[in-house]
Motif scaffolding. Sequence first.
Motif, mmCIF file in Angstrom:
data_model
loop_
_atom_site.group_PDB
_atom_site.id
_atom_site.type_symbol
_atom_site.label_atom_id
_atom_site.label_comp_id
_atom_site.label_asym_id
_atom_site.label_seq_id
_atom_site.Cartn_x
_atom_site.Cartn_y
_atom_site.Cartn_z
ATOM 1 N N TRP A 45 51.017 2.885 30.912
ATOM 2 C CA TRP A 45 50.924 3.261 32.318
ATOM 3 C C TRP A 45 49.891 2.341 32.965
ATOM 4 C CZ3 TRP A 45 53.824 6.054 35.475
ATOM 5 C CH2 TRP A 45 54.705 7.003 34.937
ATOM 6 N N TYR A 46 50.319 1.721 34.072
ATOM 7 C CA TYR A 46 49.433 0.915 34.879
ATOM 8 C C TYR A 46 49.241 1.618 36.223
ATOM 9 C CZ TYR A 46 49.477 -3.273 31.917
ATOM 10 O OH TYR A 46 49.292 -4.176 30.893
ATOM 11 N N VAL A 47 48.084 1.360 36.851
ATOM 12 C CA VAL A 47 47.805 1.922 38.169
ATOM 13 C C VAL A 47 47.439 0.788 39.124
ATOM 14 C CG1 VAL A 47 45.377 2.397 37.547
ATOM 15 C CG2 VAL A 47 46.421 3.591 39.478
ATOM 16 N N GLN A 48 47.931 0.901 40.346
ATOM 17 C CA GLN A 48 47.628 -0.098 41.377
ATOM 18 C C GLN A 48 47.020 0.609 42.582
ATOM 19 O OE1 GLN A 48 50.979 -2.224 43.147
ATOM 20 N NE2 GLN A 48 49.697 -4.005 43.538
ATOM 21 N N TYR A 49 45.743 0.372 42.809
ATOM 22 C CA TYR A 49 45.066 0.905 43.986
ATOM 23 C C TYR A 49 45.364 -0.008 45.177
ATOM 24 C CZ TYR A 49 42.684 3.734 40.526
ATOM 25 O OH TYR A 49 42.426 4.591 39.502
ATOM 26 N N SER B 44 45.189 8.298 26.589
ATOM 27 C CA SER B 44 44.423 9.052 27.576
ATOM 28 C C SER B 44 43.327 8.184 28.158
ATOM 29 C CB SER B 44 43.822 10.315 26.951
ATOM 30 O OG SER B 44 42.932 9.973 25.908
ATOM 31 N N ASN B 45 43.011 8.459 29.424
ATOM 32 C CA ASN B 45 41.964 7.716 30.121
ATOM 33 C C ASN B 45 41.738 8.375 31.473
ATOM 34 O OD1 ASN B 45 40.085 5.703 30.752
ATOM 35 N ND2 ASN B 45 41.641 4.315 31.541
ATOM 36 N N LYS B 46 40.490 8.545 31.854
ATOM 37 C CA LYS B 46 40.114 9.056 33.175
ATOM 38 C C LYS B 46 40.776 10.404 33.479
ATOM 39 C CE LYS B 46 39.544 4.431 35.159
ATOM 40 N NZ LYS B 46 39.950 3.505 36.252
ATOM 41 N N GLY B 47 41.029 11.215 32.489
ATOM 42 C CA GLY B 47 41.652 12.512 32.688
ATOM 43 C C GLY B 47 43.162 12.480 32.669
ATOM 44 N N PHE B 48 43.748 11.291 32.639
ATOM 45 C CA PHE B 48 45.193 11.145 32.549
ATOM 46 C C PHE B 48 45.616 11.125 31.075
ATOM 47 C CE2 PHE B 48 46.455 10.191 36.893
ATOM 48 C CZ PHE B 48 45.280 9.760 37.480
ATOM 49 N N GLU B 49 46.796 11.660 30.804
ATOM 50 C CA GLU B 49 47.347 11.650 29.458
ATOM 51 C C GLU B 49 48.841 11.368 29.508
ATOM 52 O OE1 GLU B 49 44.632 14.995 27.142
ATOM 53 O OE2 GLU B 49 46.650 15.493 27.820
ATOM 54 N N ALA B 50 49.349 10.773 28.423
ATOM 55 C CA ALA B 50 50.790 10.605 28.262
ATOM 56 C C ALA B 50 51.084 10.564 26.774
ATOM 57 C CB ALA B 50 51.281 9.329 28.941
ATOM 58 N N LEU C 116 46.062 1.727 32.603
ATOM 59 C CA LEU C 116 45.497 3.072 32.635
ATOM 60 C C LEU C 116 45.442 3.661 31.220
ATOM 61 C CD1 LEU C 116 44.466 5.485 34.270
ATOM 62 C CD2 LEU C 116 46.853 6.183 34.590
ATOM 63 N N LEU C 117 46.571 3.590 30.507
ATOM 64 C CA LEU C 117 46.603 4.066 29.136
ATOM 65 C C LEU C 117 47.805 3.477 28.412
ATOM 66 C CD1 LEU C 117 48.986 6.428 29.134
ATOM 67 C CD2 LEU C 117 47.186 7.752 30.221
ATOM 68 N N LYS C 118 47.819 3.644 27.086
ATOM 69 C CA LYS C 118 48.896 3.052 26.296
ATOM 70 C C LYS C 118 49.150 3.894 25.042
ATOM 71 C CE LYS C 118 45.587 0.165 23.860
ATOM 72 N NZ LYS C 118 44.783 -1.054 23.960
#
Lengths: 112, 116
Positions: free
Chosen positions: A35-39, A58-64, A47-49
């Motif tokens: 997961w990538y994030v674009q601000y 998981s990273n910054k409270g995000f999970e997958a 974001l995570l892998k």
Amino acid sequence: GDSVTQMEGPVTLSEEAFLTINCTYTATGYPSLFWYVQYPGEGLQLLLKATKADDKGSNKGFEATYRKETTSFHLEKGSVQVSDSAVYFCALSDRGTDKLIFGTGTRLQVFP
Amino acid sequence: DAGVIQSPRHEVTEMGQEVTLRCKPISGHNSLFWYRQTMMRGLELLIYFNNNVPIDDSGMPEDRFSAKMPNASFSTLKIQPSEPRDSAVYFCASSRLSSGGPYEQYFGPGTRLTVT
């Protein structure tokens, strides 16, 4: 060929709401998933892998979690913040390559 | 590390002019990618290099587009002649392809190109 499908956006939530962004994939091999994030106004950031079945990134409270049986890698966060407003991209890479296949992106808007 | 560096950050040019976008990958990375992002088509991979050699240029839209990587620390994407439909944000990304993985790509801040 390999492909990634993401849910359509925008996703609009109030602060502290629960977030799910769906992602499913099609691949012939055993891909790594990202997961990538674009601000706004910026490039994409990882974001995570996850690299194998049942792995949880998981990273910054995000999970997958990498679900091989359902070919899915859904992104979740228990309590979103206004600062999480961004576009989220699901992606895969086949083993042995560094070429990424991206989904179309899902815009998340979080309001106070 | 400074991350992936792209220049210029913004470019405004007139139709028919030549445009050159520049990218400096992260030191030690041996793969470099050029992407284009528009509202209509989303994020598209144009071309990628490994060890300075073009591996896949199937995403390059037409002959007006060309890319080079003369050394491990520099790449250019050139559009000649430019057209209004080339207006987009162009991203450069780099990664380190080696045994194992996964191979995260690190993106630059992008160049916003406007062709009038």
